[in-house]
Structures are given as structure tokens and as C-alpha cells.
Design an enzyme around this catalytic site. Structure first.
Site, PDB file in Angstrom:
ATOM      1  N   SER A   1      25.557  10.787 -67.681  1.00  9.57           N
ATOM      2  CA  SER A   1      24.202  10.951 -67.161  1.00  9.57           C
ATOM      3  C   SER A   1      23.599  12.242 -67.685  1.00  9.57           C
ATOM      4  O   SER A   1      24.228  12.962 -68.447  1.00  9.57           O
ATOM      5  CB  SER A   1      24.234  10.979 -65.642  1.00  9.57           C
ATOM      6  OG  SER A   1      24.792  12.196 -65.207  1.00  9.57           O
ATOM      7  N   LYS A   2      22.403  12.514 -67.247  1.00  8.09           N
ATOM      8  CA  LYS A   2      21.693  13.700 -67.731  1.00  8.09           C
ATOM      9  C   LYS A   2      22.513  14.989 -67.600  1.00  8.09           C
ATOM     10  O   LYS A   2      22.371  15.900 -68.398  1.00  8.09           O
ATOM     11  CB  LYS A   2      20.393  13.864 -66.942  1.00  8.09           C
ATOM     12  CG  LYS A   2      19.447  12.693 -67.079  1.00  8.09           C
ATOM     13  CD  LYS A   2      18.321  13.005 -68.042  1.00  8.09           C
ATOM     14  CE  LYS A   2      17.271  11.908 -68.056  1.00  8.09           C
ATOM     15  NZ  LYS A   2      17.818  10.576 -68.278  1.00  8.09           N
ATOM     16  N   ARG A   3      23.330  15.012 -66.563  1.00  6.13           N
ATOM     17  CA  ARG A   3      24.141  16.211 -66.348  1.00  6.13           C
ATOM     18  C   ARG A   3      25.024  16.549 -67.554  1.00  6.13           C
ATOM     19  O   ARG A   3      25.440  17.680 -67.734  1.00  6.13           O
ATOM     20  CB  ARG A   3      25.065  16.023 -65.140  1.00  6.13           C
ATOM     21  CG  ARG A   3      24.370  15.947 -63.834  1.00  6.13           C
ATOM     22  CD  ARG A   3      25.360  15.754 -62.711  1.00  6.13           C
ATOM     23  NE  ARG A   3      25.932  14.424 -62.701  1.00  6.13           N
ATOM     24  CZ  ARG A   3      27.223  14.162 -62.787  1.00  6.13           C
ATOM     25  NH1 ARG A   3      28.073  15.138 -62.891  1.00  6.13           N
ATOM     26  NH2 ARG A   3      27.665  12.935 -62.760  1.00  6.13           N
ATOM     27  N   HIS A   4      25.354  15.540 -68.325  1.00  9.49           N
ATOM     28  CA  HIS A   4      26.272  15.755 -69.431  1.00  9.49           C
ATOM     29  C   HIS A   4      25.578  16.174 -70.711  1.00  9.49           C
ATOM     30  O   HIS A   4      26.123  16.038 -71.797  1.00  9.49           O
ATOM     31  CB  HIS A   4      27.086  14.486 -69.680  1.00  9.49           C
ATOM     32  CG  HIS A   4      27.866  14.048 -68.487  1.00  9.49           C
ATOM     33  ND1 HIS A   4      27.502  12.984 -67.706  1.00  9.49           N
ATOM     34  CD2 HIS A   4      28.974  14.558 -67.913  1.00  9.49           C
ATOM     35  CE1 HIS A   4      28.358  12.839 -66.721  1.00  9.49           C
ATOM     36  NE2 HIS A   4      29.265  13.786 -66.818  1.00  9.49           N
TER      37      HIS A   4
END
Length: 491
Positions: free
Chosen positions: A252-255
Site C-alpha cells: 500500500s501507499k505506506r510502502h
RNA sequence: GAUCCUAUCGUCUAGUAGGUUAGGACACAAGACUUUCAAUCUUGUAACACGGGUUCGAAUCCCGUUAGGAUCGCCA
């Protein structure tokens, strides 16, 4: 008999295509190519709330950039169009009508408030979560009173029996029907849900194989139930393992970068992306890590897809990308690099014009030093604008004094002036001779010169660099450095 | 909570009819080469989640445990 292989990639236009989507698209595309099949692009735009105006274009651009061409799709049409779900509402409605008539579906007037409360109580009481069938058995009399209020259409799931699902890579799984709740077919806005639309479209578009992410596995029984109720033959399912981020949770965006276009912007090559993504959850054999697009389309096999989720490793991607950069021939790489840097460099290169021809001399020097296209900037910067950002200390080689360094640089100017023709080989020879006569190591000499000329500790091979810069420019740069050493206070 | 999926080096994986010194690649470490940085070459560290079976023999078959993940929306 029509047994042609037809697969589809069916994204919803809610934003960018992320790595997982692209991998799914790749597997579909490869499977179609390998088997001389048809690759269909279908846009699942049944969610009006999440619809993003530009998304379709972003999706098609991404696919095109990756070289995943489709045989049928919204832009090019095809035998089974239209390919935007929003344009197929009549079809969905007619099927819905049919299910309603045969009592396989029913209208549900439950409010979202009631459903939310239901879910809360179920959660609190640790019960199974799902629709409780409140409207399932309400008589039609009662319903007429409600005829004005909004309703959804729900599928009447059999309360007993099992639904068994055969997946090409997971095998056969069975699900008790009583665990499946009466899911929604048509929403209050008249649009179908994914569950409904995808079944209808896959049927009418004659999709033979459905390759989609693992996350769909648990809802596949719902789809199977619809096929059954319509007496349609379901496609063959192949559920692909999910791609995880570095912390083992779903990507996800966190990565960091997750959209494929971000990778394009960072200077990854489409073929490298294809190579890397193909190898996530699939392997040809025990040794292949670099595999061309062509070979992939020849050797892709469904039964080599792994069952377990895989983590996306940016380091490996970089390495694969570097391999593609290195094996691209110079001329080709040069034009790729040129268009990649063009916008930025057209205005950035104040001191020397950014041209394809000039860049073509530089490209071979950095080819083996960059992993991504955007890393080129750090290496070639100084070719286009002079920047003196060094300190006195950086100009003075190890074990040498300020005076000696100035001497060294002055001597180098003389040497270079006397070098004709001004090519790397001769520059090399002459500077080496000079180092010997000054009784210093070539390391010391080049260290100082490199800093004076490129203003960097790390730079492309110096002799070639000097040749490309040409005699005048090089000497001017060295003079600047000397001036800096002699009058540091003024600078 | 329920259902489902999955389990080989840190990571991606090979292992498909039980017998391998468990192979390759990335990353990491050391060395060679060298004009800085790379590249290249050599070498090295490193894995069958755990516990029971079945078997002469299990990474491979069976059962259990554990761990991770997915799904349970008028989102797809």
C-alpha cells in the site's frame, strides 16, 4: 465450438494502477499471448462515488507504457462491447429482472442505518457478520407499501448445500452456502455491484479464464452461485498470490512508490518492470532471473504460479533494471535517456546545450554506473553547467600541500595544452607521464583533477570526460580551481 | 469472531511421481582488477516454521500446532 482463450483485465477507474494490478494484467496478457488468445480490457466503473475522471487515461497509459496491448477494450471496441460497465446497465437490469421473476433475487428496503446497527450487534455478540435476511421473506403485500422507498436487489442464497470452487492453482475448495449471506446485486442507484457485473460481463464477453488476485477467492462462491442460478458455465479460475510490502502486509501507499507511473518517473524501464513483476509469484526454472518479453510470452505457464504471497523487493528491481540498461545498445539507451532527461535539462543546462549528439558521447560512460535513469543526473550534471562547489581540502590530494597542488594543476594545463589529438588515450598517456615527472601517483593527480573538473569525488572515467568536455572547457575549469586555491577569500 | 488461503536462506525462488553436499538470483561480507565510482571475476555467510506420525529413508505424504495474510461494504 469456440474454445479460444479469452482473458480480461478489469480495473476500476479510481486512481493509479499499482504494482499488484499491473502484475495481474501481466499474467493475463502473458497467458493470452502464450496461448494465442485474446486480452480484453474492461473498465469496471460501477462505483460512482469513487470514480476518478482521469483514471481511465492513467490506466491505459500505464498499460501502454508497459507494452501490454489489449485486443478489445473501451477505446478500440470489439465484438463483445461496450467495455465500460457503466454503458451496460440495460444488460444488468434485464438479468436482474429475470432473477427477480424466478425468485432468485429479492428487493431489500433495509436502510444503511439498520445494516450498520446489525453489523455492530453481530460484532459485539461475536456472531457471523452479514445480512440477516430481514427482507428475504417479507411478503409482497408488505412490499408494495414500501414501493416508493429505495431498495437494493439481493441474491437469495440457498440456505443449505455447498458450493465448490475449483481453482487452477489452489485446487478444489468447498464452501457451505449457509455461511454466505444474501449479497447485493443492484445498488439503490441502479448500478450493479462487482459480484453481479463481473459475472454477467465475463459470461457475455466469453471470458474463458479469470486470473485475478487472491483476495477474490473468498467471494468466488458468490459468483459461482450466480452462474448456477443463470445456468451459465463459469470460467476457469486462477487466483494469483498477493504482493506484499516489506513488512509483509499488503502493498500500500505506506510502502513508498506503489503506482506503476512512479516507477516510470524514477527511471525504470518497462521491460525491466515486466521482467521483475513476472518473476513475482512465477518462475521459469531454477536459474532464470533475466528473461525477455519474447521469451516470457513463449514460456509462461499457469502451473508454475506459486501459491504463496510474495514480497516486493525494490533492490532486486533495481538490479534487474541495471541489467536492462547495460544490455541496451548505446544509441537506443541514449535516446531513452535523452527523452527522460529532456524536460529537466533543456533549461537546466545553462553552460552547454543539451543535445542528443552531445549526450551520446556521455551515455556510454555512465551506462554501467546507473541502476535507474534518474541516477544519471548525478553523474552527468557537470557536463552541462559549471558549478564550483568544492572546498580547498577537497582539491588537495592526500599527502600533498596547497602549493604542490597548485603546481600540479598548472602543470596539467600545460600537459593538456600540448596534447594533440585531444583524445582519451593520449590524455591518459600524457597525464601518466606527468605524474611520474612530478613524482606523485596517478591516483593523487587524478583525484585533484577530478575535483577541479567535475566538482565531484565520484565521476565518470576522467580521460574520456576530459575529451568530451574538450580542451578549452577543461582548461578553463582547471584555471578556475587554481584561482580558487590562490584567492580563496574572494570566493 | 467466522470462513478461506499460505508456509524452503533477510528477499524472490528451484525442488511436482520420498533418496540432492537442498540449486540459482538479489542483498550482504571478503578478495582480485582498478583512475574515483561502478562493472567484471573468485570465494563466503545464510533456509526446509514447530511437533507428531507413515517409511529403510520425508523439504516432499498424513495429522496437529504456530505464525502470517485475505475476505466478511449499496468498494472493487
Amino acid at each position: 465450438m469456440n474454445d479460444k482463450i479469452r482473458v480480461r483485465f478489469a480495473p476500476s477507474p479510481t486512481g493509479e494502477l499499482h504494482l499488484g494490478n499491473v502484475r495481474t494484467a501481466i499474467f493475463n496478457w502473458l497467458f493470452a499471448k502464450k496461448n494465442d488468445g485474446v486480452f480484453v480490457l474492461r473498465i469496471e466503473d460501477t462505483d460512482r462515488n469513487r470514480y476518478v475522471e482521469t483514471a481511465v487515461e492513467t490506466i491505459t497509459n500505464s498499460l501502454q507504457w508497459m507494452g501490454l496491448n489489449w485486443d478489445e477494450g473501451p477505446d478500440i471496441g470489439g465484438e463483445f462491447g461496450p467495455y465500460n460497465q457503466s454503458e451496460r446497465l440495460n444488460l444488468y437490469n434485464s438479468i436482474a429482472e429475470k432473477l427477480l421473476l424466478t425468485n432468485m433475487a429479492y428487493k431489500c428496503y433495509c436502510t444503511t442505518e439498520r445494516l450498520q446497527q446489525l453489523r455492530e450487534t453481530q460484532t459485539k455478540n461475536k456472531q457471523q457478520i452479514g445480512y440477516d435476511g430481514y427482507c428475504r421473506n417479507t411478503s409482497s403485500n408488505q412490499k408494495t407499501n414500501l414501493e416508493n422507498s429505495k431498495f437494493v436487489l439481493r441474491f437469495r442464497v440457498p440456505q443449505s448445500g455447498i458450493t465448490s470452487l475449483t481453482d487452477s492453482i489452489h485446487g478444489t475448495k468447498t464452501f457451505p452456502n449457509k455461511l454466505i449471506d444474501d449479497f447485493i446485486l443492484i445498488k439503490t442507484d441502479g448500478y450493479p455491484t462487482y459480484h453481479f457485473a463481473n459475472v454477467i460481463d465475463d459470461h457475455y464477453m466469453k471470458i474463458s479464464h479469470v486470473l485475478r488476485a487472491d483476495e477474490w477467492l473468498s467471494s468466488t462462491p458468490k459468483h459461482l452461485l450466480i452462474y448456477e442460478s443463470l445456468e451459465w458455465k463459469p470460467p476457469i479460475y486462477i487466483h494469483l498470490p498477493i504482493i506484499l510490502g516489506s513488512d509483509k502486509s499488503r502493498l500500500s501507499k505506506r510502502h513508498g512508490a506503489t503506482s506503476i507511473m512512479e516507477y516510470k518517473a524514477e527511471g525504470f524501464l518497462p521491460d525491466a518492470m515486466l521482467n521483475a513483476l513476472s518473476l513475482l509469484g512465477w518462475a521459469l526454472d531454477d536459474k532464470t532471473t533475466i528473461i525477455s518479453r519474447e521469451e516470457l510470452t513463449k514460456k509462461f505457464e499457469l502451473d508454475k504460479i506459486s501459491k504463496s504471497p510474495s514480497m516486493f523487493d525494490i533492490e532486486k528491481l533495481k538490479w534487474i533494471n541495471s541489467q536492462y540498461i547495460r544490455t541496451t545498445d548505446n544509441q537506443n539507451l541514449n535516446s531513452i535517456l535523452y527523452s527522460f532527461l529532456e524536460n529537466n535539462y533543456k533549461e537546466k543546462s545553462k553552460d552547454y546545450p543539451f543535445t542528443l549528439k552531445y549526450l551520446s558521447q556521455i551515455t556510454p560512460l555512465i551506462k554501467e554506473r546507473i541502476n535507474t535513469l534518474n541516477e544519471a543526473d548525478d553523474w552527468i550534471n557537470f557536463f552541462f553547467h559549471d558549478c564550483r562547489k568544492y572546498t580547498i581540502e577537497e582539491l588537495i590530494p592526500k599527502n600533498m600541500t596547497l602549493e604542490n597542488t597548485i603546481l600540479l594543476l598548472k602543470q596539467s594545463i600545460l600537459t593538456l595544452q600540448n596534447t594533440t589529438p585531444f583524445n582519451a588515450e593520449l590524455i591518459n598517456n600524457n597525464l601518466r607521464t606527468q605524474a611520474v615527472s612530478l613524482d606523485i601517483s596517478i591516483r593523487q593527480l587524478l583525484g585533484s583533477l577530478r575535483m577541479a573538473i567535475t566538482a565531484q569525488k565520484v565521476a565518470p572515467p576522467l580521460f574520456e570526460t576530459i575529451e568530451i568536455l574538450n580542451k578549452t572547457r577543461t582548461i578553463k575549469l582547471i584555471e578556475k580551481a587554481i584561482d580558487f586555491l590562490e584567492n580563496p577569500v574572494n570566493k
